[in-house]
Design a protein around this motif. Structure first.
Motif, PDB file in Angstrom:
ATOM      1  N   HIS A 222      25.322  -8.622 -25.374  1.00  0.00           N
ATOM      2  CA  HIS A 222      24.496  -8.679 -25.686  1.00  0.00           C
ATOM      3  C   HIS A 222      23.120 -10.355 -24.748  1.00  0.00           C
ATOM      4  CE1 HIS A 222      25.397  -6.727 -28.582  1.00  0.00           C
ATOM      5  NE2 HIS A 222      24.983  -6.123 -29.264  1.00  0.00           N
ATOM      6  N   SER A 223      24.317 -11.023 -24.470  1.00  0.00           N
ATOM      7  CA  SER A 223      23.708 -12.380 -23.765  1.00  0.00           C
ATOM      8  C   SER A 223      22.828 -12.051 -22.558  1.00  0.00           C
ATOM      9  CB  SER A 223      24.589 -12.735 -23.532  1.00  0.00           C
ATOM     10  OG  SER A 223      25.188 -14.463 -24.783  1.00  0.00           O
ATOM     11  N   ALA A 224      23.623 -11.245 -21.627  1.00  0.00           N
ATOM     12  CA  ALA A 224      22.723 -10.806 -20.148  1.00  0.00           C
ATOM     13  C   ALA A 224      21.747  -9.546 -21.007  1.00  0.00           C
ATOM     14  CB  ALA A 224      23.497  -9.391 -19.882  1.00  0.00           C
ATOM     15  N   VAL A 225      21.498  -8.853 -22.132  1.00  0.00           N
ATOM     16  CA  VAL A 225      20.063  -8.185 -22.526  1.00  0.00           C
ATOM     17  C   VAL A 225      19.366  -8.817 -23.000  1.00  0.00           C
ATOM     18  CG1 VAL A 225      19.733  -6.606 -24.116  1.00  0.00           C
ATOM     19  CG2 VAL A 225      21.618  -5.773 -23.391  1.00  0.00           C
ATOM     20  N   MET A 226      19.950 -10.096 -23.868  1.00  0.00           N
ATOM     21  CA  MET A 226      19.252 -10.891 -24.395  1.00  0.00           C
ATOM     22  C   MET A 226      18.065 -12.177 -23.593  1.00  0.00           C
ATOM     23  SD  MET A 226      18.325 -12.515 -27.545  1.00  0.00           S
ATOM     24  CE  MET A 226      17.427 -13.736 -28.361  1.00  0.00           C
ATOM     25  N   ALA A 227      19.303 -12.528 -21.789  1.00  0.00           N
ATOM     26  CA  ALA A 227      18.803 -13.100 -20.935  1.00  0.00           C
ATOM     27  C   ALA A 227      17.353 -12.328 -20.090  1.00  0.00           C
ATOM     28  CB  ALA A 227      19.352 -13.410 -19.671  1.00  0.00           C
ATOM     29  N   ALA A 228      17.746 -10.970 -19.928  1.00  0.00           N
ATOM     30  CA  ALA A 228      16.141 -10.207 -19.602  1.00  0.00           C
ATOM     31  C   ALA A 228      15.602  -9.526 -20.299  1.00  0.00           C
ATOM     32  CB  ALA A 228      16.799  -8.481 -19.405  1.00  0.00           C
ATOM     33  N   ILE A 229      14.979  -9.373 -21.604  1.00  0.00           N
ATOM     34  CA  ILE A 229      14.122  -9.675 -22.251  1.00  0.00           C
ATOM     35  C   ILE A 229      13.653 -11.388 -22.029  1.00  0.00           C
ATOM     36  CG2 ILE A 229      13.339  -8.692 -25.309  1.00  0.00           C
ATOM     37  CD1 ILE A 229      15.368  -7.477 -25.677  1.00  0.00           C
ATOM     38  N   LEU A 230      14.125 -12.104 -22.334  1.00  0.00           N
ATOM     39  CA  LEU A 230      14.168 -13.152 -22.201  1.00  0.00           C
ATOM     40  C   LEU A 230      12.268 -13.587 -20.885  1.00  0.00           C
ATOM     41  CD1 LEU A 230      16.400 -16.053 -24.134  1.00  0.00           C
ATOM     42  CD2 LEU A 230      14.128 -15.022 -25.170  1.00  0.00           C
ATOM     43  N   SER A 231      13.732 -13.484 -20.039  1.00  0.00           N
ATOM     44  CA  SER A 231      12.660 -13.432 -18.969  1.00  0.00           C
ATOM     45  C   SER A 231      11.151 -12.826 -18.659  1.00  0.00           C
ATOM     46  CB  SER A 231      13.804 -13.251 -17.788  1.00  0.00           C
ATOM     47  OG  SER A 231      14.363 -11.746 -17.589  1.00  0.00           O
ATOM     48  N   GLY A 232      11.100 -11.898 -18.955  1.00  0.00           N
ATOM     49  CA  GLY A 232       9.972 -11.598 -19.048  1.00  0.00           C
ATOM     50  C   GLY A 232       9.024 -11.326 -20.095  1.00  0.00           C
ATOM     51  N   LEU A 233       9.141 -12.494 -21.404  1.00  0.00           N
ATOM     52  CA  LEU A 233       8.535 -13.188 -22.005  1.00  0.00           C
ATOM     53  C   LEU A 233       7.539 -14.166 -21.061  1.00  0.00           C
ATOM     54  CD1 LEU A 233       9.849 -13.729 -25.547  1.00  0.00           C
ATOM     55  CD2 LEU A 233       8.888 -11.515 -24.303  1.00  0.00           C
ATOM     56  N   PRO A 234       6.088 -14.810 -21.668  1.00  0.00           N
ATOM     57  CA  PRO A 234       5.383 -15.372 -20.721  1.00  0.00           C
ATOM     58  C   PRO A 234       5.992 -16.889 -21.533  1.00  0.00           C
ATOM     59  CG  PRO A 234       3.461 -14.264 -22.357  1.00  0.00           C
ATOM     60  CD  PRO A 234       5.544 -13.353 -21.993  1.00  0.00           C
ATOM     61  N   GLY A 235       5.893 -17.871 -20.231  1.00  0.00           N
ATOM     62  CA  GLY A 235       6.125 -19.697 -21.445  1.00  0.00           C
ATOM     63  C   GLY A 235       7.264 -19.597 -21.337  1.00  0.00           C
ATOM     64  N   ILE A 236       8.199 -18.866 -20.887  1.00  0.00           N
ATOM     65  CA  ILE A 236       9.516 -18.883 -21.207  1.00  0.00           C
ATOM     66  C   ILE A 236      10.244 -18.345 -19.593  1.00  0.00           C
ATOM     67  CG2 ILE A 236      12.157 -18.621 -22.128  1.00  0.00           C
ATOM     68  CD1 ILE A 236      10.476 -17.541 -24.600  1.00  0.00           C
ATOM     69  N   HIS A 237      10.913 -19.982 -19.063  1.00  0.00           N
ATOM     70  CA  HIS A 237      12.355 -20.014 -17.659  1.00  0.00           C
ATOM     71  C   HIS A 237      13.276 -19.971 -18.350  1.00  0.00           C
ATOM     72  CE1 HIS A 237      13.070 -20.253 -14.024  1.00  0.00           C
ATOM     73  NE2 HIS A 237      13.361 -21.399 -13.761  1.00  0.00           N
ATOM     74  N   ASP A 252      19.310 -15.355 -10.495  1.00  0.00           N
ATOM     75  CA  ASP A 252      18.976 -14.659  -9.886  1.00  0.00           C
ATOM     76  C   ASP A 252      18.256 -13.318  -9.956  1.00  0.00           C
ATOM     77  OD1 ASP A 252      21.007 -14.257  -9.434  1.00  0.00           O
ATOM     78  OD2 ASP A 252      21.141 -14.306  -6.777  1.00  0.00           O
ATOM     79  N   ARG A 253      19.365 -12.936 -11.191  1.00  0.00           N
ATOM     80  CA  ARG A 253      19.376 -11.410 -11.255  1.00  0.00           C
ATOM     81  C   ARG A 253      19.726 -10.558 -12.966  1.00  0.00           C
ATOM     82  NH1 ARG A 253      25.859 -11.213  -8.987  1.00  0.00           N
ATOM     83  NH2 ARG A 253      24.694 -12.793  -8.016  1.00  0.00           N
ATOM     84  N   LEU A 254      18.753 -11.790 -13.440  1.00  0.00           N
ATOM     85  CA  LEU A 254      18.449 -11.581 -14.648  1.00  0.00           C
ATOM     86  C   LEU A 254      17.427 -10.282 -15.559  1.00  0.00           C
ATOM     87  CD1 LEU A 254      18.463 -15.012 -16.234  1.00  0.00           C
ATOM     88  CD2 LEU A 254      19.983 -13.870 -16.461  1.00  0.00           C
ATOM     89  N   THR A 255      16.683  -9.364 -14.794  1.00  0.00           N
ATOM     90  CA  THR A 255      15.819  -9.149 -15.071  1.00  0.00           C
ATOM     91  C   THR A 255      16.584  -7.799 -14.656  1.00  0.00           C
ATOM     92  OG1 THR A 255      15.388  -8.250 -12.784  1.00  0.00           O
ATOM     93  CG2 THR A 255      13.248  -9.880 -13.636  1.00  0.00           C
ATOM     94  N   ASP A 256      17.939  -7.606 -14.339  1.00  0.00           N
ATOM     95  CA  ASP A 256      18.145  -6.161 -14.011  1.00  0.00           C
ATOM     96  C   ASP A 256      20.288  -6.527 -14.993  1.00  0.00           C
ATOM     97  OD1 ASP A 256      20.194  -4.003 -14.357  1.00  0.00           O
ATOM     98  OD2 ASP A 256      19.427  -4.037 -12.251  1.00  0.00           O
ATOM     99  N   PRO A 257      20.048  -6.064 -16.444  1.00  0.00           N
ATOM    100  CA  PRO A 257      21.461  -6.988 -17.103  1.00  0.00           C
ATOM    101  C   PRO A 257      22.788  -6.331 -16.495  1.00  0.00           C
ATOM    102  CG  PRO A 257      19.364  -5.917 -18.635  1.00  0.00           C
ATOM    103  CD  PRO A 257      19.090  -5.963 -17.455  1.00  0.00           C
ATOM    104  N   LEU A 258      22.326  -5.210 -16.160  1.00  0.00           N
ATOM    105  CA  LEU A 258      23.658  -3.931 -15.730  1.00  0.00           C
ATOM    106  C   LEU A 258      23.877  -4.895 -14.366  1.00  0.00           C
ATOM    107  CD1 LEU A 258      25.090  -1.569 -15.673  1.00  0.00           C
ATOM    108  CD2 LEU A 258      23.689  -0.750 -13.109  1.00  0.00           C
ATOM    109  N   GLU A 259      23.340  -5.713 -13.415  1.00  0.00           N
ATOM    110  CA  GLU A 259      23.642  -6.431 -12.335  1.00  0.00           C
ATOM    111  C   GLU A 259      24.405  -7.452 -13.204  1.00  0.00           C
ATOM    112  OE1 GLU A 259      23.767  -5.339  -9.572  1.00  0.00           O
ATOM    113  OE2 GLU A 259      23.314  -3.629 -10.220  1.00  0.00           O
ATOM    114  N   THR A 260      23.824  -8.611 -14.050  1.00  0.00           N
ATOM    115  CA  THR A 260      24.428  -9.108 -14.537  1.00  0.00           C
ATOM    116  C   THR A 260      25.661  -9.356 -15.117  1.00  0.00           C
ATOM    117  OG1 THR A 260      22.412 -10.097 -15.350  1.00  0.00           O
ATOM    118  CG2 THR A 260      24.495 -10.698 -16.323  1.00  0.00           C
ATOM    119  N   LEU A 261      25.849  -7.182 -15.670  1.00  0.00           N
ATOM    120  CA  LEU A 261      27.015  -7.375 -15.657  1.00  0.00           C
ATOM    121  C   LEU A 261      28.604  -7.258 -14.965  1.00  0.00           C
ATOM    122  CD1 LEU A 261      26.360  -5.004 -19.466  1.00  0.00           C
ATOM    123  CD2 LEU A 261      27.375  -7.389 -19.033  1.00  0.00           C
ATOM    124  N   MET A 262      27.947  -6.414 -14.440  1.00  0.00           N
ATOM    125  CA  MET A 262      28.528  -6.579 -12.991  1.00  0.00           C
ATOM    126  C   MET A 262      29.565  -7.286 -12.843  1.00  0.00           C
ATOM    127  SD  MET A 262      28.379  -2.974 -13.492  1.00  0.00           S
ATOM    128  CE  MET A 262      30.331  -2.556 -12.486  1.00  0.00           C
TER     129      MET A 262
END
Length: 366
Positions: A222-237, A252-262
């Motif tokens: 859920h952290s990997a999914v959360m990070a991917a969603i947060l990284s797509g929101l404006p005003g949040i780094h 460097d791979r937050l936009t793809d939770p799969l790559e994070t989990l692997m």
């Protein structure tokens, strides 16, 4: 044997041989394959975590018999039990099993734990299956998280915004006191008021520091999914690190939770202090930074080092959140002594589902 007796015999297994007659014909074959899964020990089945070459033919032979003897819906339930409850990794050698796996965190936990033991030829199928599970979780969580973090409430700006989450009950009540029905005593408002929302003018930095020990598998997912969603929101780094006794930065791979989990290596020791020290070095503007530690707080390293690092971050005005669990249930398992000590130092401690974490982030970033 009557149909009712046959069903009871299937449910009870060989232990029912006394009060119930032994099955015959196709019912006997069905009973045999169910007994192989539900009644025998793991060693008798020949399966288990990771899988081994000698057991694979027996497991796949059993699977073939299940598909011949039961309807498709029943087969899917039996296969799910074989994978999730009894961890028969050998079944993953059959592409049809992978293709029919139902998306769920439980399935994803199993696949991540087995990926290192699967033949290379199955890794592509494994990634496809993991992708389906991750996409399902993301689709379910994204609307809730985006709503919670779509902007901070500004109670000075009001309008007719059609959002239930922004409904201003207090303002609506006082603005419609003249609309009380004298006969019923009920309020019949003619105008509804809502809180307006405004974007923060300066960006916030959110650092997710995630324990990847075996007990934290659901939280890692859920952290990997959360990070991917947060990284797509404006005003949040967003930055994200995984740790056991080592620290791995996966920002460097937050936009793809799969790559994070692997990247995850489940299991191993835990050095929370070292991970927090690394995250401290990522902080850019302490006053506009939130560091979220997601861990069972079972520190394997120096507790004093951990406490010193937390105290320094609090002094620097970094907002610290500590989560003992981050999954669909929010059930905590953690070292209460360490968590209590960090709370005394200024870290807010909780256990919650991802959408509630989003609401918590919205509160602390005000």
């Amino acid at each position: 044997m009557t149909d009712a007796a046959r069903r009871w015999r299937m449910a009870l297994g060989p232990a029912a041989n006394g009060p119930l007659p032994e099955p015959e014909g196709e019912a006997a074959k069905q009973d045999e394959v169910l007994t192989w899964l539900y009644q025998q020990s793991p060693s008798a089945r020949g399966g288990g975590l990771g899988g081994t070459e000698p057991s694979r033919p027996e497991a796949l032979h059993w699977l073939g018999r299940v598909r011949k003897l039961f309807p498709k819906s029943t087969c899917q339930r039996i296969e799910a039990d074989a994978l999730n409850r009894f961890r028969l990794a050998d079944l993953l050698a059959d592409p049809e099993v992978l293709a029919r796996i139902e998306p769920s965190p439980a399935t994803l936990r199993l696949l991540l734990s087995l990926r290192g033991s699967l033949p290379p030829a199955l890794m592509a199928l494994l990634r496809d299956t993991v992708r389906r599970v991750v996409d399902e979780i993301t689709a379910r969580l994204r609307p809730r998280i985006e709503l919670a973090l779509s902007g901070q409430r500004n109670r000075q700006v009001r309008g007719r915004l059609p959002r239930a989450a922004d409904f201003d009950a207090r303002r609506t009540l006082f603005g419609n006191l003249h609309r009380i029905d004298p006969d019923t005593g009920r309020l019949v408002p003619d105008r509804l008021f809502f809180h307006g929302r405004q974007r923060p003018s300066l960006p916030w930095q959110v650092i997710l520091c995630v324990d990847q020990s075996g007990s934290m598998t659901d939280s890692v997912i859920h952290s990997a999914v959360m990070a991917a969603i947060l990284s797509g929101l404006p005003g949040i780094h967003v930055r994200m690190v995984l740790f056991d006794t080592q620290v791995v930065d996966v920002s460097d791979r937050l936009t793809d939770p799969l790559e994070t989990l692997m990247t995850v290596r489940l299991g191993g020791g835990t050095d929370i202090g070292a991970a927090m020290q690394y995250c401290a070095g990522l902080v850019e503007d302490p006053a506009r930074s939130v560091l979220v530690l997601i861990s069972d707080f079972c520190e394997g390293g120096s507790t004093r080092r951990l406490e010193t690092q937390v105290a320094q971050l609090v002094e620097a005005r970094v907002r610290l959140l500590g989560l003992a669990a981050l999954d669909d249930r929010g059930d905590p398992f953690h070292d209460h002594r360490v968590a209590a000590r960090l709370a005394d130092l200024g870290m807010q401690i909780g256990a919650m589902t991802p959408d509630r974490l989003a609401g918590w982030l919205a509160e602390v970033m005000t």
